[in-house]
Write an enzyme that holds these catalytic residues in place. Structure first.
Site, PDB file in Angstrom:
ATOM      1  N   ASN A 176       0.859  -1.190   0.000  1.00 16.65           N
ATOM      2  CA  ASN A 176       0.000   0.000   0.000  1.00 16.65           C
ATOM      3  C   ASN A 176       0.894   1.239   0.000  1.00 16.65           C
ATOM      4  OD1 ASN A 176      -1.909   1.998   0.380  1.00 16.65           O
ATOM      5  ND2 ASN A 176      -2.287   1.501   2.534  1.00 16.65           N
ATOM      6  N   LYS A 233       0.043   4.283  -0.282  1.00 18.76           N
ATOM      7  CA  LYS A 233      -0.602   5.468   0.303  1.00 18.76           C
ATOM      8  C   LYS A 233      -0.402   6.673  -0.631  1.00 18.76           C
ATOM      9  CE  LYS A 233      -0.174   3.430   4.846  1.00 18.76           C
ATOM     10  NZ  LYS A 233      -0.033   3.636   6.310  1.00 18.76           N
ATOM     11  N   HIS A 279      -9.536   1.090   5.508  1.00 15.70           N
ATOM     12  CA  HIS A 279      -8.234   1.317   6.133  1.00 15.70           C
ATOM     13  C   HIS A 279      -8.401   2.285   7.302  1.00 15.70           C
ATOM     14  CE1 HIS A 279      -4.046   2.563   6.652  1.00 15.70           C
ATOM     15  NE2 HIS A 279      -3.709   1.463   5.992  1.00 15.70           N
ATOM     16  N   GLU A 334      -6.810   4.781   8.201  1.00 12.75           N
ATOM     17  CA  GLU A 334      -6.679   6.198   7.846  1.00 12.75           C
ATOM     18  C   GLU A 334      -7.967   6.733   7.231  1.00 12.75           C
ATOM     19  OE1 GLU A 334      -1.926   5.478   7.196  1.00 12.75           O
ATOM     20  OE2 GLU A 334      -3.227   5.746   5.437  1.00 12.75           O
ATOM     21  N   GLU A 377      -4.931  -4.892  10.832  1.00 14.44           N
ATOM     22  CA  GLU A 377      -3.927  -3.849  11.045  1.00 14.44           C
ATOM     23  C   GLU A 377      -4.160  -3.178  12.391  1.00 14.44           C
ATOM     24  OE1 GLU A 377      -2.062  -2.145   7.149  1.00 14.44           O
ATOM     25  OE2 GLU A 377      -4.010  -1.248   7.486  1.00 14.44           O
ATOM     26  N   GLY A 434       3.024   2.208  11.290  1.00 18.87           N
ATOM     27  CA  GLY A 434       3.996   3.289  11.217  1.00 18.87           C
ATOM     28  C   GLY A 434       4.745   3.566  12.501  1.00 18.87           C
ATOM     29  N   SER A 447       3.837  -2.146  10.636  1.00 20.14           N
ATOM     30  CA  SER A 447       5.295  -2.184  10.831  1.00 20.14           C
ATOM     31  C   SER A 447       5.900  -3.507  10.372  1.00 20.14           C
ATOM     32  CB  SER A 447       5.644  -1.898  12.296  1.00 20.14           C
ATOM     33  OG  SER A 447       5.248  -0.584  12.658  1.00 20.14           O
TER      34      SER A 447
END
Length: 270
Positions: free
Chosen positions: A20, A22, A112, A114, A182, A188, A228
């Site tokens: 991904n 992004k 997702h 985000e 996730e 991250g 990660s």
């Protein structure tokens, strides 16, 4: 002795390593990245039939990447990072699943963290998008996960299991889907979940698939881990019976690192 259908099916589920990107890489950078990844894996002797590789570029890159993949017969699947719940109409800035299918997009990320956080997408929106993806022949990669606060309050699997159950409302058992766990607290952060933590949640998600769809769907559906992920830890995740691949973020932008993740089977002890 009887054979556990989920355990036996695990050997038949082709691992999926999905990158991904992004909001990174313009269309020229995207072409260069896919070319370099292809050459790197080819030079390393990677056999594409053992692990499926998928790239998820920004919308503006998709046509360029699709043209390259088709022209050079690159064995990568193409994915999109989102889609609209609507087919067409006055929805400025949105992209329909109908458009994506015309570009040979095979997968689309839905739900997702985000999108849930920054765009306030709730479970109802995620469910509508899953149905839109399936309507247009796209495989939804349904993302679920918990925040650090959720983890402390409800435990590891409660929130992602609930999200998945709602995402699957009205979805037929025959649907081709992928699930990606996730943990938001790991994305991250550089601090991944442990393989045991990932296995526990992925197993719980497979239980949701069996409950909402059926046992066959639970046995054949790939459940990915994301958060990660890097070349140094991917092998430990892939040893777990209910982890069928990874949804990779930042590491997918570094060709040598992503190629090493794809080649997890070559790592010692796998």
């Amino acid at each position: 002795m009887g054979v556990n259908p989920v355990t036996s099916a695990q050997n038949r589920r082709t691992p999926l390593i999905a990158g991904n990107w992004k909001m990174n890489l313009d269309h020229l950078q995207a072409v260069a990245t896919v070319q370099k990844l292809h050459w790197t894996l080819k030079d390393a002797g990677h056999e594409g039939d053992s692990v499926e590789v998928a790239v998820f570029p920004p919308f503006t890159d998709i046509r360029s990447v699709q043209t390259l993949i088709d022209a050079d017969k690159i064995p990568f699947a193409l994915g999109a990072q989102d889609l609209s719940a609507h087919d067409s109409g006055a929805y400025t800035g949105e992209v329909s699943g109908a458009f994506l299918s015309k570009l040979n997009v095979g997968y689309v990320i839905i739900g997702h963290s985000e999108r849930r956080e920054y765009h306030r997408e709730d479970d109802a929106v995620v469910n509508a998008k899953v149905k839109a993806a399936l309507k247009h022949g796209l495989v939804p990669v349904i993302c679920v996960g918990e925040t650090a606060e959720d983890l402390e309050k409800f435990g590891a699997s409660a929130v992602p299991a609930g999200q998945l159950e709602k995402a699957l409302e009205g979805v037929p058992a025959s649907a081709d889907i992928v699930v990606a766990y996730e943990p938001v607290w790991a994305i991250g952060s550089g601090q991944a979940a442990t393989p045991a933590q990932a296995q526990d949640v992925c197993a719980a998600l497979r239980g949701v698939l069996a409950k909402v769809l059926d046992e066959d769907a639970a046995a054949r559906t790939r459940v990915l881990y994301g958060g990660s992920v890097k070349s140094g830890n991917i092998a430990s995740f892939m040893r777990e019976p209910d982890v069928d691949g990874a949804l990779v973020g930042g590491a997918s932008l570094v060709v040598d690192e992503f190629a090493a993740i794809v080649r997890f089977q070559k790592h010692v002890g796998v």
